[in-house]
Structures are given as structure tokens and as C-alpha cells.
Design an enzyme around this catalytic site. Structure first.
Site, PDB file in Angstrom:
ATOM      1  CB  THR A 165      37.771 -32.120  -0.786  1.00  0.00           C
ATOM      2  OG1 THR A 165      37.105 -31.422   0.270  1.00  0.00           O
ATOM      3  CG2 THR A 165      38.809 -31.210  -1.410  1.00  0.00           C
ATOM      4  CG  ASN A 166      32.845 -29.611  -1.079  1.00  0.00           C
ATOM      5  OD1 ASN A 166      32.880 -28.654  -0.308  1.00  0.00           O
ATOM      6  ND2 ASN A 166      32.341 -30.790  -0.713  1.00  0.00           N
ATOM      7  CG  LEU A 167      36.288 -24.915  -3.992  1.00  0.00           C
ATOM      8  CD1 LEU A 167      36.091 -23.954  -5.166  1.00  0.00           C
ATOM      9  CD2 LEU A 167      37.718 -24.813  -3.460  1.00  0.00           C
ATOM     10  CB  SER A 168      32.247 -26.467   1.984  1.00  0.00           C
ATOM     11  OG  SER A 168      31.793 -26.064   3.259  1.00  0.00           O
ATOM     12  CB  ALA A 217      29.693 -28.821   1.234  1.00  0.00           C
TER      13      ALA A 217
END
Ligand code: CTP
Ligand code: CA
Length: 227
Positions: free
Chosen positions: A33-36, A100
Site C-alpha cells: 500500500t502507500n501513505l495516502s 493514490a
């Protein structure tokens, strides 16, 4: 109170927003995943309701309350976001893609948790495959005279250049750029509106104020295109 007195510039308009990250499973207990944070997308959803729009928010995994009056659809993966958004897109007056979306997902999802091997064997290597581009697919599938598509571009450098490149590659009339990573997850930001004609900056402000300014700009574009 301020919210109550916002002009109803989008009365009778349908607006769909994608927000947050996506989560791409490797196995039942882990993934990519990512930090959005989803904050910009949720602020736009709130501002759109204030402006009188009928709002659908397709959200990846985020920790944010649903703004009042918003229809929210929760998804995990990019493919699920794609499947939720594509059928709804042609009915919308505006689609704003702030999500994102994970660019890649593991090529295989393991049905069971991957275990460390005994005896210090090599760490697993995961093959990745590219996710579908939701915004590009939306812009290719809608009538551009009916549905106005807005993309976002979070960049770490050369904001205007990258935003313009995305405007052309995704064939959308407007890309909203922002420079990170310092602003990611914060409650404030500055935005650069990039279209075929040029650029306009929305100076540093809290995300709800920026969302209101962005929607005022989009409402004006629509009014000009279809008086
Ligand atoms: N986007 C999307 N689906 C994807 C990737 C991106 O809908 N699979 C949308 C984002 O929501 C955003 C815009 O496209 O509105 C730009 O996303 P970004 O990640 O900046 O662009 P990419 O095309 O993925 O390029 P890169 O990450 O390599 O800069
Ligand atoms: Ca990307």
C-alpha cells in the site's frame, strides 16, 4: 456555519471522487500500500456536498469519517476501485481522481500466509503486475461533453512538467498538482491547476478551503463549456 452558506454552484450535478490508497494483498495477512491519507479527496467530497452536488466517494482503506450527505463505497484493491468506478462514471457530471492507486500488485495472491523457511533460505521474491489506470479508463469511456474529468498528480519534483505530461497521457482537461511528500497526510497543501492553456496556483491553505476553490474553478469550467 460557513459550510451552510457556501454557494450551491453544483446543484443538480453528480460528482464521483476516488480517494485514499489502495491495498494489494500478497497473502491473507500482508500486502502493498502507500501513505495516502485520503484527506484531500474527503475534503473535496465535503465541499461538493456543500456546493449542492450528489456525491459518490469511492475510498480505499483510510481512517476518516464519511462526510455528511456523501454516498461512500469502500474498496481495497485497484481492481475493486476500477470495478466500482467504471460503471458509475458515464452518469457523472464530474469525476475527480484523488486516489493514490497502487501502480502494481503482486502477480499472485497466496491463499495462505507465507512462512519463513527454516535454515535461513532466501527471502521470497514477488513478481508484480501493473494495475489498470482508472482515470485513463474513465476519460476514455465517458462523453467529454457530459463528464468533466479531473486528475491529481502528487510529485516530488518538476511538478508542472509531470502534471502536463499526465494531462496528455490520461487525456483529461485538468490535472491538479501538488508537491510532496511533506504535505501528504497534513491538513494543508498548495495546488497547481494545469490545463491545456496554462497553470494557476491555489496558494497554501487548509485542504477544505482548497477543495472549495478547486470546485469553484471546475464549476466555472463547466459553465463555460455548457452555458
Ligand atoms: N490514477 C488512476 N489509476 C491508476 C494510477 C493513477 O486512476 N492506476 C490516477 C490518480 O488517481 C491520479 C492520476 O491518475 O488522479 C495520476 O496518478 P499518478 O500516480 O500521479 O500517475 P501515474 O500515471 O500512476 O504515474 P506515476 O505514478 O508513475 O507518476
Ligand atoms: Ca502512480
Amino acid at each position: 456555519l460557513i459550510a451552510h452558506f457556501q454557494p450551491k454552484r453544483l446543484a443538480g450535478k453528480k460528482l464521483l471522487i476516488t480517494a485514499g490508497p489502495t491495498f494489494e494483498p500478497i497473502d491473507p495477512v500482508r500486502g502493498i500500500t502507500n501513505l495516502s491519507s485520503g484527506k484531500m479527496g474527503f475534503a473535496i467530497a465535503r465541499a461538493a456536498v456543500e456546493a449542492g452536488a450528489e456525491v459518490t466517494l469511492v475510498a480505499g482503506p483510510v481512517h476518516l469519517p464519511t462526510p455528511r450527505g456523501v454516498r461512500r463505497l469502500d474498496v481495497q484493491t485497484a481492481q475493486q476501485m476500477f470495478d466500482a468506478v467504471l460503471p458509475l462514471a458515464p452518469q457523472q457530471d464530474i469525476v475527480v481522481a484523488t486516489a493514490a492507486v497502487a501502480d502494481w500488485r503482486p502477480a499472485q495472491m497466496n491463499a495462505h500466509k507465507i512462512k519463513k523457511k527454516d535454515g535461513g533460505k532466501a527471502a521470497p521474491v514477488f513478481e508484480l503486475t501493473e494495475n489498470p489506470d482508472i482515470l485513463a479508463a474513465v476519460s476514455a469511456s465517458v462523453d467529454p461533453a457530459k463528464t468533466f474529468c479531473v486528475g491529481f498528480a502528487a510529485e516530488s519534483q518538476d511538478l508542472a512538467k509531470h502534471a502536463r505530461e499526465k494531462l496528455e497521457r490520461k487525456r483529461v482537461p485538468l490535472i491538479v498538482g501538488n508537491l510532496g511528500p511533506v504535505t501528504f497526510g497534513r491538513d494543508d497543501n498548495a495546488l497547481l491547476l494545469v490545463d491545456a492553456q496554462g497553470e494557476r496556483e491555489l496558494p497554501h491553505n487548509d485542504k477544505l478551503s482548497l477543495a472549495r476553490e478547486l470546485l469553484r474553478d471546475v464549476a466555472e469550467r463547466i459553465a463555460k463549456a455548457r452555458p
